[in-house]
Each structure stands twice: as structure tokens, then as C-alpha cells.
Design a protein around this motif. Structure first.
Motif, PDB file in Angstrom:
ATOM      1  N   LEU A  80       0.717  -1.467   0.146  1.00 28.28           N
ATOM      2  CA  LEU A  80       0.041   0.095  -0.106  1.00 28.28           C
ATOM      3  C   LEU A  80       0.998   1.300  -0.208  1.00 28.28           C
ATOM      4  CD1 LEU A  80      -2.480  -0.990   2.551  1.00 28.28           C
ATOM      5  CD2 LEU A  80      -2.923  -1.227   0.219  1.00 28.28           C
TER       6      LEU A  80
ATOM      7  N   TYR B 179      -5.232   0.265  -8.480  1.00 32.73           N
ATOM      8  CA  TYR B 179      -4.805  -0.739  -7.554  1.00 32.73           C
ATOM      9  C   TYR B 179      -5.753  -2.310  -8.969  1.00 32.73           C
ATOM     10  CZ  TYR B 179      -1.803  -4.679  -5.622  1.00 32.73           C
ATOM     11  OH  TYR B 179      -0.577  -5.500  -5.414  1.00 32.73           O
TER      12      TYR B 179
ATOM     13  N   LEU C 265      -7.775   0.055   0.091  1.00 34.35           N
ATOM     14  CA  LEU C 265      -7.657   0.709  -1.269  1.00 34.35           C
ATOM     15  C   LEU C 265      -9.128   1.709  -0.648  1.00 34.35           C
ATOM     16  CD1 LEU C 265      -7.164  -2.083  -3.934  1.00 34.35           C
ATOM     17  CD2 LEU C 265      -5.401  -0.031  -2.841  1.00 34.35           C
TER      18      LEU C 265
ATOM     19  N   PRO D  26     -10.138  -0.079  -6.154  1.00 29.02           N
ATOM     20  CA  PRO D  26      -9.762  -1.441  -7.214  1.00 29.02           C
ATOM     21  C   PRO D  26      -9.853  -2.708  -8.206  1.00 29.02           C
ATOM     22  CG  PRO D  26     -11.804  -1.532  -5.144  1.00 29.02           C
ATOM     23  CD  PRO D  26     -11.523  -0.607  -5.419  1.00 29.02           C
TER      24      PRO D  26
END
Lengths: 209, 1016
Positions: free
Chosen positions: B111, B122, B155, B162
Motif C-alpha cells: 500500500l 490497483y 484501498l 480496486p
């Protein structure tokens, strides 16, 4: 009265001639008229030609001066020769690509020399009525003829001159237009597939030519 | 981010329908049959400075099996890759073998890495066997679910989207054992069950779902070549059966999501398809283009046609594979069609290896991402594209200085930007692959693809940002490529006395005058009827005229070209060996000197001033008189004395006309020729410096008072930039290269009178480390006095900029003691001989010179590029414009005292790189006109500025002169004609007059009586 009038009539040309003189002088200062050489009938004082002959019985041949200094008759049109006048009727023959002058040994054998030796490398050019030329060594008086293919260096035996036809060079093949040739494919197995990393030798275009 | 279609206006819909009808498979062919680019300086091919769309998504990606580790701990079941890695690759079991990045344990570190980059998403994958150890979605492994929940929550806290892949190749081993993996159709349902669980568990936070990562590789290498797990080489039928099941699994999951989850989760779902790219062997060859199309269709089309196309396999495949390829029923086709909300595309090394298993069809593979995006646009109706994986790998020994990865990324990303901005392709996101170093499938740990370096053997597995991470971070921050290297073009002019020149290398003197007929005093008779020989008439001597410059044909040719270039200066080199064949003054080739004098004096008549180089060695020809060459050349100190004598001769013979002298051209290249050892290189350089200094002192003492010229030596002065701007070692390497290349000669002359201390220090440091190296010679006190200040200006031959890498010190080669290597930035415009066009490098060089050596006068004595075009040389035009522009900036803004610019070069040689403004057969190229314009404007004046120099006036005059000179025969004949006409008309006039008078007189005859009166 009559004479007076006549005199007045000549006053005009009196003005004209100096003007004309000035004009003519101005026009033809000290410069020669360009392209006035009598040798221009050959297309220039320097001619780029191939020396073609079909006097060798078996085959047609072009005189070729190779990079190693040998002189041969090549079946395919060989690289161009530069025929340049040295004095009236006498020329030098230079292989343009190899930068070698065509020269003759006292025994008549031909070779290509990087150095111009006026004795060995001057040839007298004789024009025949059929358009062919024959060449004689200026110093030795020996005719220029191509060595036989079997012995490239020596060609003995009394033989007459070989008739050569100075052919103008073919127009150069058009170069490949850019972008048509596929670029080198990348080396996809490598971490540097586009070959980016190279040696550190910095080449200079100005040092290369 | 919604599915295209319903929102579109009627027109748009009509357009889409039209395109869909016209755009049946095969449209992609147009990518290859496009007209060959209109030259290298095509705006659409140049590196594009600009930004990505405002809402562009930036991301980084990982595959679960590659980075997670924690193999069979915490309830995770084995996957087919665990077994494959252990049995086939001999690595201690990819994940969990203790030699991986262990993201399962070090999630926080991942992270932080994402924070460092500043990504907007990500892209990770969920490990199927971590959630369901035996593959069947019955009871989920709670610890696995907790892990992904933690990831997603973290996230969300960071505002990072995501993008989750459900299946990135780590199939639960149990499913392989029980069903035979993807060959078995039962996997379709099992995968759907697993997907349903994921949607249910994570779908509240995941808006971008990807079902399968690169199904082509799963089917082709998993069941065909055996290069991937499960490592089966089961034949074509198995391969296409696996592919069929993968397709159906995806389709089922999409429908499942579309019906059951999209209404409340409002996300989008697709499948990542990977591909190579390929170019025809012979462009514009239809057969090759067809083969390229087949190659793309059989890889990308295999999966993309059913999903993004018409719901079925491509026709080409169906024809070729006949019975092998499974069939889609009509119902299946309609179920398959359109089961993707966007096009997720992967372009990376995995689709290119192993090379021998690729469907190349005899064509050339290519890394052109822009073209493959264009192919997708044409084949699949301009879909919205997410680049779900892109990047290249480095070798495993590369730690954080992954310089090549920077340039691969720069290249790929600029192609994406070009695709968006120039080709109007809807790319909405980019995934740099990968976030971390990890397990690289069949390559195991022999390659690295991470933006972050991980020492696999360490305990803490710290994520250390590599240079590429710094680079990517910078691109994300700027949302693209902003122009930083070069400031905007300026308007302005160089001073009036600026010398605008053109450079030519050595002029071979004509040994024999070409028109001897004027100097031969003999008379000849042509025996036309007999033997057709010329016979000299003995005893007759004709008057000849003295020798004159027009005897040399080659000079006329040069002057014609120079007049066309409209330059004020002509730089050429003498041939030392021709002038002094013996190397000393015992034999002086007067004819050669006369030839050179003619070049100079004839040029001056056209007001073209000379800049004469005394000695211009080349790679092929050292250019030394033979005796000097045999006595050791520049390794022999006496060569410097011989050079001084030669220079003296030239100054004496030509100095009254020549005001700019270059003693030696590129001594820094010449010294490289003495490469037997480093000592030789430095000694040759030493003697070259002394030779120059002696010549300069001689000029200064004996000739300058009368001749008032200036003397210097011309250095090969390419600029050096660090290849990796994030590595201090590269910055040092670039400066070091300049020290060795430029300062080595400039510092003695313009600076301290000694070699640059930095270079000496580097050599000393090498010696201390025991590396074979050379010690540069030392200047004696007398030599130092001789050399210091021995140059009137600084002359630079500048062609390009080198991107310099630091290379680990090695011994051996003499040039290796600089410890540098070069990198070619592939994104830059370059010539066929790989010369990069980096105009701003010229300005940096000029600034560097001013910074180090103060306000010296600077001449750019050579600057040019090879352009393959024989007539319309746009690359040269672009190059000359941009480089003069940078020189102007240096003059106006940086106050560098630039005195002249000499374009390189006048003519080129046959079958060599084409550097000439004139071709080898003296044909003018179009860049000449451009250079003319720059010269007559004295730079780039603003439109309303009045010409400051009277030069324009002079040029106008000269056009008249030129006309007179060119049309001399016409004028002469015209004058002759005119004067004849005048004389004739006068004659006629007088005749008439006389007649008139006669008539008058006759009239007066009766008046004869009055004669007395008249006389009286």
C-alpha cells in the motif's frame, strides 16, 4: 553649309560608340565564357564511362579495376571509370569506386595503382570511324587489351589493340525509398528488445568522411 | 464507464450500426496497408508532448500467485502453479518458498508503494485457492476473505480504485486433478460459483472486475506447449477445448454479474485479452499483410471475436481448424456476443515468448503498442480500452537502476498517448506491470518486472522504488509528458557579422589542370584521313596564357554549389599528405597549394570567405604524410614539429586570404584511433595538443600582426545527458564523459593549461582499485605555457546528444576507463545512422562551454544529420531549423558569444550515410532553400522587425551579380546583336541621309550661280 550639316550628322555615332564600348566591356569583363571547352563534345573534360569490348572472342567484357589492383574483363557492367584528358589525345583512366588508376607495365600487363604515375598510367586515345576507340600506352606504345581470364596478370603474345566502346554509365538504380524495408524486428527475448544500450564509442560523422 | 450504446444519440447509433456492418472482421488489415509515413519528420510519428485525458486512470498491477506468497499457510490450497514451479521449474515452489515478495504478510508495504506512485487504481488478482482450497465454492477460507477485505478497505481509505481479476492462472490443484482443468466443461460452472462468491463478498467495493487474465496464454501454453501450468502438451484439440471453456466461463460470469449484481453494485466487467503485435516482412505486400492478419486473429481474435465481435470464432480460424475448433450454437453465440463492458488489453513480454511457439507466419514481431490499439479499434468498433497490463522486464541482476525499463515505459506510454490524441482511440486507463518484483511464471525469478525492487532473500522484503517507479510517478503527477527539455522557440537574429557556413571535409587537390589546351605551347595537326592521330608540328610554339584558377574543373563545381547555398563562409580541409608528401618542407607540392589558393580566391570573388582546416583525419585515412605515419604518427613527438612547419607553410602561402584557421579537426576522435592501449590514446592526444599549440604560437608570433586572423582546433562535441535522470551515478557519468571528451582538450587551452582534474581524479581512483588504466602524460612547465591560451575561439563539431549510462568499472579496453555506455532513446527522432535529434542538447553544450571557459568566441564548425531522402530532405530541414533555433536561444538568452554556424556538409559520398546538402552527383536537396532563408533572415526574425543588417541589400545586389555571371554568354551575344543592330541602323540612316543630301544637292544645282554667295 553642306559640310556643317554633314558634321552634325556624325555627332550621333560619336556618342554611340563609347557607350557601346562600355556595354561590351562590362559584359565580357575578364571571365571566360563558361562551358566553352572544345572538349565538351565529349560531354565534359571528365567522362564517366564503362569501357566495353567484344573483341575477346568468347565473350563481351567490361574493363574493371579491382580494389586489389588487378585488372580484369568483367562480364557484368563493372563500376564506372573516369576518363580524364591530360593533354591532347592523352587520357588517364581512373576506377572511381576503387580510386585506382589504370596503369601498364613495360611488358604490357595492366594493373590498378593508387598513385598516378604519368609514365605508366597515361594512354593515348584513338577514335575509330565505327565509334570504337583504341588505347595505347603513352610511354611504351603498347596497346591496351584485357588480360585473358586464365591468367589475369599476363597476356603475352603479339596482339593488336582491342577496340573499346566507351559507354556512358547506366543511370544509377533508384535507391530504396525510405520506410519500405521493414526495420529489424525487436529481440523480444531480451530485457533490451529495442537494442537501446550500446557501446560507448562516440562516432562522429565528420570523422567518418 | 457505462456500456456504450443506449446513451448514444440516434446519429451515433446509426454510425455504430453502419460501422458494425462495414466493420466485420478483417478491418484491422488497414493498419498495415496504410500509406508509408510521409517521411521521418511526420508530426504523427514524433514523440508527442501532451497530457492524457483529465479522468485518465493510472494504475499498477500484480498477480496473486506472483507476489502473495504464504502458499499453504493460513488455509490456502495448492494451485497448479505451485506444483508446476516445484516440479518443472525447480524453484522452491513459487509462492511460499520463502523467496518471494510475500504480499500476504506485507500488505502495508504494498500500500505504501501505491501511495508513493500516486496511482488511481490497483489491479490485483484474487487467489481462487486462497478462498476455496479445493476449488469448489462451498466454505470460504475466512482468513483469505479477511485478507482481501483488508486490502479493499485500505484501498478505499486511500481513494485507490480496486481493479480485481478473478483468475490469474492459479487454478486450484484439486480441480486440475479431479476434472483435468480447463479442458473440462464443468470448470465453467465451478468458476461461476467462485465468481458469485467474490461479487457477493467484495462487489460492494470493486467497480472493475476482470474475469480471466490472458486466456490465450492459459490455453496455448498450459495445454499446448506445456510452458505454463499445468504443463500439458496435449495437442490442438485440448488447446481449443480449454479456450472454449474459458470463453464460456467468462460469458457465464458476465451474464451472472449483469443480471444479479450490476443493478445494485453498478460495476463493469470484462476479460483481459493479451496479444503480441506483428508487422509484414515487406510492407505493402498483400500476402504478408494477410499473414499478419492471420497471426493477430489466431491469438487476439480467438477470444476477442466471440466476446467483442459477433459471438463466434473468426472465419480464418474456423476455416483453418475445421473439426478441431469447437462450435458455438446459435444460442451460445448470442449469449457470447457483447459480454464485456470495455476492452481490457494486455501487452507484455509473455505474449512474445517463447518466440518459437508464436504464430508469426514468417512475419516480424513488433512492440508497437499504438498499432495494436489501432487494430483493436478497427476490428472491434472502437471500444473503450483499459490497458490491463503493459511493461517489459529487466534481468534479475538489475536492482533499482532499471534504466531500460524507463525507456520501454516511455516508449509504450507515448504510443498510448498518440493513440488517444492522434488516432482517437478511447483508452481510459493504463496498468504498469508490475508493482513488485515477483515470480515471473516460466522465468521464475530470472527476470524482474516490478516498479519496486524486492530482495527475495531478505526477511523484511522492503519495497524499494526503482528508477522506473520514480519515472512513472512523475508521469502520473503530470498526467502525461510535458515539455521540459526545450523552451519555446524564440524570434530574433544573429549579429550582422555572423558567419553562415557550410562544411566540407578534405579537398583532394587536382593534380593536373583539366584544360591543358591553353597551356600547351605546341601546335598539332590532325591526320584525319590517315591514322587519325594528332601530330605535333615541330618548331612551332604558340603563345599560351598563364595558368589560372579556371583550369581546375572541380572548383567551378564547388563554387556553383556554394553560390546556391548562399553561405558567407566555406569550411574545407587541406590534405597534408598532398601538400607535403615527404612530411617536411624539402618537397612542397606547389601545384596542390595553388589549387587550394584557387579555391580560396575564387570563393572570395563570390564573397564567400574560407575557414581552412589544416588537418582533417578520418576513420579510414589518418591523413598523415607517409614518412610521418611510418615513424609512429602521433605517438612520435616529432610529428608535432612537422605539423608546425606545415602550418607555417600554409599560413605563409594562404594567410593573406584566409582569416579563420582550424589546425586539427576532432583530435578527440583521432586520439581514439591509437587504441592499442590507454597510454597510446593519451599520448597521441598530448602530441596533438602540442602540435596545435605550436601552430597557434607560430601564427601569433609571425603572422597575426600582418594577417589578423584567428586560429583554433575543432572538437567533436556531442552533448551528454544522464540516461537515467534518477541515478546519481548516471549524472556523474555524463559529466565524466564531457570531461574526457571535451575538457581533455579545452581545459589545457582555455583553462588551467593542464588536463581536467576531474578526469585525472577518476583515473587515479580506478588505479587505486587496481583496474588496468592509463596515466595521462604530464605537461612540463614549458608545455603548459605553450598550450595555455593557445586558441582564439572555441570550435565545436556538434551532431547529437548521447544518453550516458554508468557502467561498472572494468579493465581491458582502453576506452573503458571512462566507465560509460550509451543508450539510444527510441522515442526520439533519429537518422538512419541512429543519430538522435536532440536540439536542446546544443544549447546545453554552449552553456556548458560558457560556464567552464567564460566568454570565449564560439563557432559551431559542423552540425548536420544524415537524411535518406535524395531530394525532399525534411529530416535535415527539421534538424537544421531546430539546432539553429537552439543556438539562437544560447545567443540571445544565455549570452553565449556564438560567431558562426557551419552546416555539415556540402556534398556526400556515394553509398555512405547521406549527410550532404548536395547528393553525391551534385543534385541540390530542398533543405538548401530553407537554409538560404535562415541565412538571409540572419536567424528567425519576428515578422514586423525590420532587417537590421545591410546584408539583405547586399544579397539583392548579388542576385543581380549572379544573374550577370550566370547569363554571361547571353548578355555577350545580346550586346553583339544590339551593337550590330545599332551599327546597321546608323549605316542605313546615313545612307538615307546621304541620298537625301544628294537629292538636295541636286536640287540646288540650278542655284550654282549663287556659289559665290555661299563661299563669300
Amino acid at each position: 553649309m553642306g559640310w556643317d550639316e554633314a558634321g552634325a550628322g556624325f555627332e550621333h555615332p560619336g556618342l554611340w560608340f563609347p557607350m557601346l564600348g562600355v556595354l561590351l566591356l562590362g559584359a565580357c569583363q575578364a571571365y571566360p565564357i563558361p562551358d566553352s571547352s572544345p572538349l565538351l563534345q565529349f560531354g565534359g573534360q571528365v567522362r564517366q564511362r564503362h569501357l566495353y569490348t567484344d573483341d575477346i572472342q568468347e565473350t563481351e567484357a567490361h574493363l574493371e579495376i579491382r580494389a586489389d589492383g588487378t585488372v580484369v574483363g568483367a562480364a557484368r557492367q563493372s563500376p564506372e571509370l573516369e576518363l580524364k584528358a591530360l593533354k591532347p589525345g592523352v587520357i588517364q583512366i581512373l576506377g572511381v569506386k576503387t580510386s585506382r588508376f589504370l596503369c601498364q607495365r613495360p611488358d604490357g600487363a595492366l594493373y590498378g595503382s593508387l598513385h598516378f604515375d604519368p609514365e605508366a598510367c597515361s594512354f593515348r586515345e584513338l577514335l575509330l570511324e565505327d565509334g570504337y576507340n583504341v588505347y595505347w600506352s603513352e610511354t611504351y606504345g603498347l596497346p591496351l587489351h584485357l588480360p585473358s581470364p586464365s591468367s589475369p596478370y599476363r597476356d603475352l603474345g603479339p596482339r593488336g589493340p582491342v577496340r573499346f566502346l566507351p559507354l556512358p554509365g547506366l543511370p544509377p538504380a533508384p535507391p530504396d525509398p525510405p520506410g519500405i524495408l521493414a526495420p529489424e524486428p525487436p529481440d523480444v527475448g531480451s530485457s533490451d528488445p529495442l537494442s537501446m544500450v550500446g557501446p560507448s564509442q562516440g562516432r562522429s560523422p565528420s570523422y567518418a568522411s | 464507464m457505462s456500456r456504450r450504446g443506449p446513451r448514444g444519440s440516434v446519429v451515433l447509433a446509426a454510425l455504430v450500426v453502419l460501422r458494425a456492418v462495414a466493420g466485420l472482421s478483417g478491418d484491422g488489415r488497414a493498419v498495415w496497408s496504410k500509406a508509408p509515413g510521409s517521411g521521418p519528420v511526420n508530426e504523427s510519428q514524433l514523440f508527442l508532448y501532451g497530457t492524457f485525458p483529465k479522468d485518465f486512470l493510472w494504475g499498477a498491477g500484480t498477480g496473486a500467485f506472483q507476489v502473495e506468497g504464504g502458499a499453504e499457510g493460513d488455509g490456502r490450497g495448492p494451485s497448479i502453479w505451485d506444483r508446476f514451479a516445484r516440479t518443472r521449474l525447480g524453484s522452491g515452489g513459487g509462492a511460499g518458498g520463502g523467496s518471494d515478495s510475500d504480499s500476504y504478510a506485507f500488505l502495508e508495504k504494498d500500500l505504501s508503494a501505491l501511495d508513493f506512485l500516486g496511482v488511481s487504481f490497483y489491479h490485483f488478482s484474487i487467489s481462487w485457492p486462497r478462498l476455496f482450497p479445493d476449488g469448489e465454492a462451498r466454505a470460504a477460507n475466512a482468513r483469505g476473505v479477511r485478507f482481501y477485505n483488508a486490502l479493499l478497505d485500505a484501498l478505499a481509505r486511500r481513494g485507490v480504485q480496486p481493479v480485481a481479476t478473478l483468475f490469474h492462472w492459479d487454478l486450484p490443484l484439486a480441480l486440475q486433478r479431479r476434472y483435468g482443468g480447463w479442458r473440462n466443461a464443468s470448470l465453467v460452472g465451478l468458476f461461476n460459483d467462485y465468481a458469485t462468491f467474490c461479487f457477493r463478498a467484495f462487489g460492494d467495493r470493486v467497480k472493475y472486475w476482470l474475469t480471466i487474465h490472458n486466456p490465450y496464454l492459459v490455453a496455448w501454453h498450459g495445454y499446448g506447449t506445456g510452458a505454463h501450468a499445468p504443463g500439458e502438451a496435449a495437442g490442438a484439440a485440448a488447446v481449443y477445448a480449454a479456450g472454449h471453456n474459458l470463453l464460456k466461463a467468462h460469458s457465464k460470469v458476465w451474464h451472472n454479474y449483469n443480471i444479479n449484481f450490476r443493478p445494485h453494485q453498478k460495476g463493469w466487467l470484462s476479460i483481459t485479452l493479451g496479444s503480441h503485435w506483428i508487422e509484414p516482412n515487406r510492407s505493402e505486400n498483400m500476402m504478408d499483410i494477410v499473414k499478419c492478419q492471420q497471426s493477430m486473429v489466431s491469438v487476439l481474435g480467438w477470444f476477442a471475436h466471440p466476446i467483442h465481435g459477433e459471438g463466434d470464432y473468426p472465419e480464418e480460424m474456423k476455416k483453418k481448424l475445421l473439426s478441431i475448433l469447437p462450435l458455438f450454437s446459435e444460442a451460445e453465440k448470442s449469449e457470447m456476443r457483447g459480454t464485456a463492458d470495455f476492452f481490457a488489453f494486455s501487452f507484455g513480454p509473455n505474449n512474445f515468448k517463447p518466440l518459437n511457439t508464436m504464430a508469426k507466419m514468417g512475419q516480424n514481431v513488433s512492440l508497437n503498442l499504438r498499432e495494436v490499439l489501432n487494430w483493436i479499434k478497427l476490428e472491434y468498433d472502437n471500444p473503450r480500452i483499459l490497458i490491463a497490463e503493459n511493461g517489459w522486464f529487466t534481468d534479475s541482476h538489475v536492482k533499482t537502476e532499471d534504466t531500460t525499463a524507463i525507456y520501454m515505459m516511455k516508449n509504450f506510454l507515448n504510443q498510448v498517448l498518440q493513440a488517444i490524441r492522434l488516432d482517437e482511440i478511447q483508452v481510459f486507463g493504463y496498468t504498469a506491470w508490475s508493482l513488485l518484483d515477483g515470480f515471473e511464471w516460466q522465468d521464475a525469478y530470472t527476470t524482474r518486472r516490478g516498479l519496486f525492487y524486492v530482495d527475495f532473500n531478505s526477511k523484511q522484503k522492503e519495497r524499494i522504488p526503482k528508477s522506473s517507479a520514480h519515472y512513472y510517478k512523475q508521469i502520473i503527477r503530470e498526467n502525461g509528458f510535458t515539455l521540459k527539455e526545450s523552451t519555446p522557440d524564440v524570434q530574433g537574429q544573429f549579429p550582422c557579422d555572423f558567419s553562415w557556413g557550410v562544411t566540407e571535409s578534405v579537398l583532394k587537390p587536382e593534380a593536373v589542370a583539366s584544360s591543358p589546351q591553353f597551356s600547351d605551347p605546341h601546335l598539332y595537326v590532325w591526320n584525319a584521313t590517315g591514322n587519325r592521330l594528332l601530330h605535333r608540328v615541330e618548331g612551332v610554339r604558340l603563345k599560351t596564357r598563364p595558368a589560372q584558377c579556371t583550369d581546375f574543373v572541380s572548383i567551378k563545381k564547388q563554387l556553383e554549389m556554394l553560390a546556391r547555398m548562399k553561405v558567407t563562409h566555406y569550411r574545407f580541409a587541406l590534405d597534408w599528405a598532398s601538400v607535403l608528401p615527404t612530411g617536411d618542407l624539402s618537397t612542397v607540392n606547389r601545384q596542390a597549394l595553388r589549387y587550394y589558393r584557387c579555391v580560396v580566391s575564387e570563393g572570395l570573388k563570390l564573397s564567400i570567405s574560407p575557414m581552412v582546416t589544416l588537418y582533417h583525419p578520418t576513420h579510414a585515412h589518418l591523413g598523415l604524410p607517409t614518412p610521418l605515419l611510418h615513424s609512429g604518427g602521433w605517438l612520435n613527438p616529432s610529428t608535432a614539429q612537422a605539423f608546425e612547419a606545415y602550418a607555417g607553410l600554409c599560413f605563409r602561402e594562404l594567410g593573406d586570404l584566409v582569416k579563420l584557421w582550424i589546425t586539427i579537426n576532432e583530435p578527440n576522435r583521432l586520439s581514439d584511433a591509437y587504441s592499442r592501449s590507454g597510454n597510446d590514446t593519451y599520448r597521441a592526444a598530448h602530441h596533438l595538443l602540442l602540435a596545435h599549440a605550436r601552430a597557434w604560437r607560430l601564427y601569433d608570433r609571425r603572422f597575426r600582426p600582418a594577417q589578423r586572423g584567428a586560429v583554433s582546433l575543432a572538437l567533436h562535441a556531442d552533448w551528454a545527458e544522464p540516461a537515467n535522470p534518477f541515478a546519481a551515478s548516471h549524472r556523474r557519468a555524463a559529466e565524466r564523459l564531457l570531461q574526457f571528451e571535451l575538457a581533455w582538450f579545452a581545459e589545457p587551452l582555455f583553462g588551467s593549461g593542464d588536463y581536467p582534474p576531474a578526469a585525472r581524479a577518476h583515473l587515479a581512483a580506478r588505479a587505486r582499485r587496481g583496474l588496468a588504466g592509463a596515466a595521462p602524460p604530464r605537461f612540463s612547465e614549458a608545455e603548459r605555457r605553450l598550450v595555455r591560451g593557445a586558441a582564439d575561439f572555441c570550435a565545436l563539431n556538434h551532431f547529437t546528444t548521447r544518453f550516458v549510462l554508468h557502467e561498472q568499472p572494468r579493465g581491458g579496453r582502453p576506452d573503458s576507463d571512462r566507465d560509460v555506455r550509451f543508450l539510444q532513446d527510441v522515442t526520439r527522432l533519429r537518422s538512419p545512422s541512429r543519430l538522435a535529434v536532440v536540439p536542446w542538447g546544443a544549447r546545453r553544450l554552449l552553456r556548458w562551454v560558457r560556464h567552464n571557459y567564460g566568454d570565449v568566441d564560439v563557432y559551431i564548425t559542423a552540425n548536420g544529420i544524415d537524411d535518406p531522402a535524395l531530394e525532399d530532405d525534411r529530416l535535415r530541414k527539421y534538424y537544421v531549423e531546430k539546432y539553429i533555433q537552439e543556438a539562437l536561444k544560447a545567443y540571445l538568452i544565455d549570452k553565449v558569444k556564438i560567431k558562426g554556424y557551419y552546416a555539415f556538409k556540402l556534398t556526400e559520398e556515394k553509398s555512405k550515410p547521406r549527410y550532404g546538402f548536395f547528393s553525391s552527383d551534385f543534385k541540390a536537396k530542398s533543405s538548401i532553400q530553407f537554409y538560404n532563408k535562415v541565412i538571409s533572415n540572419s536567424g528567425f526574425p519576428s515578422e514586423n522587425s525590420s532587417p537590421r543588417c545591410t546584408q539583405t541589400q547586399r544579397n539583392k545586389e548579388c542576385t543581380v551579380c549572379l544573374f550577370l555571371v550566370q547569363k554571361k554568354p547571353l548578355i555577350f551575344l545580346g550586346c553583339c546583336f544590339f551593337s550590330t543592330l545599332v551599327v546597321l541602323s546608323i549605316t542605313i540612316f546615313h545612307k538615307q541621309k546621304r541620298k537625301f543630301w544628294k537629292a538636295k544637292n541636286l536640287q540646288h544645282i540650278p542655284l550654282k550661280k549663287g556659289h559665290k554667295r555661299v563661299l563669300s
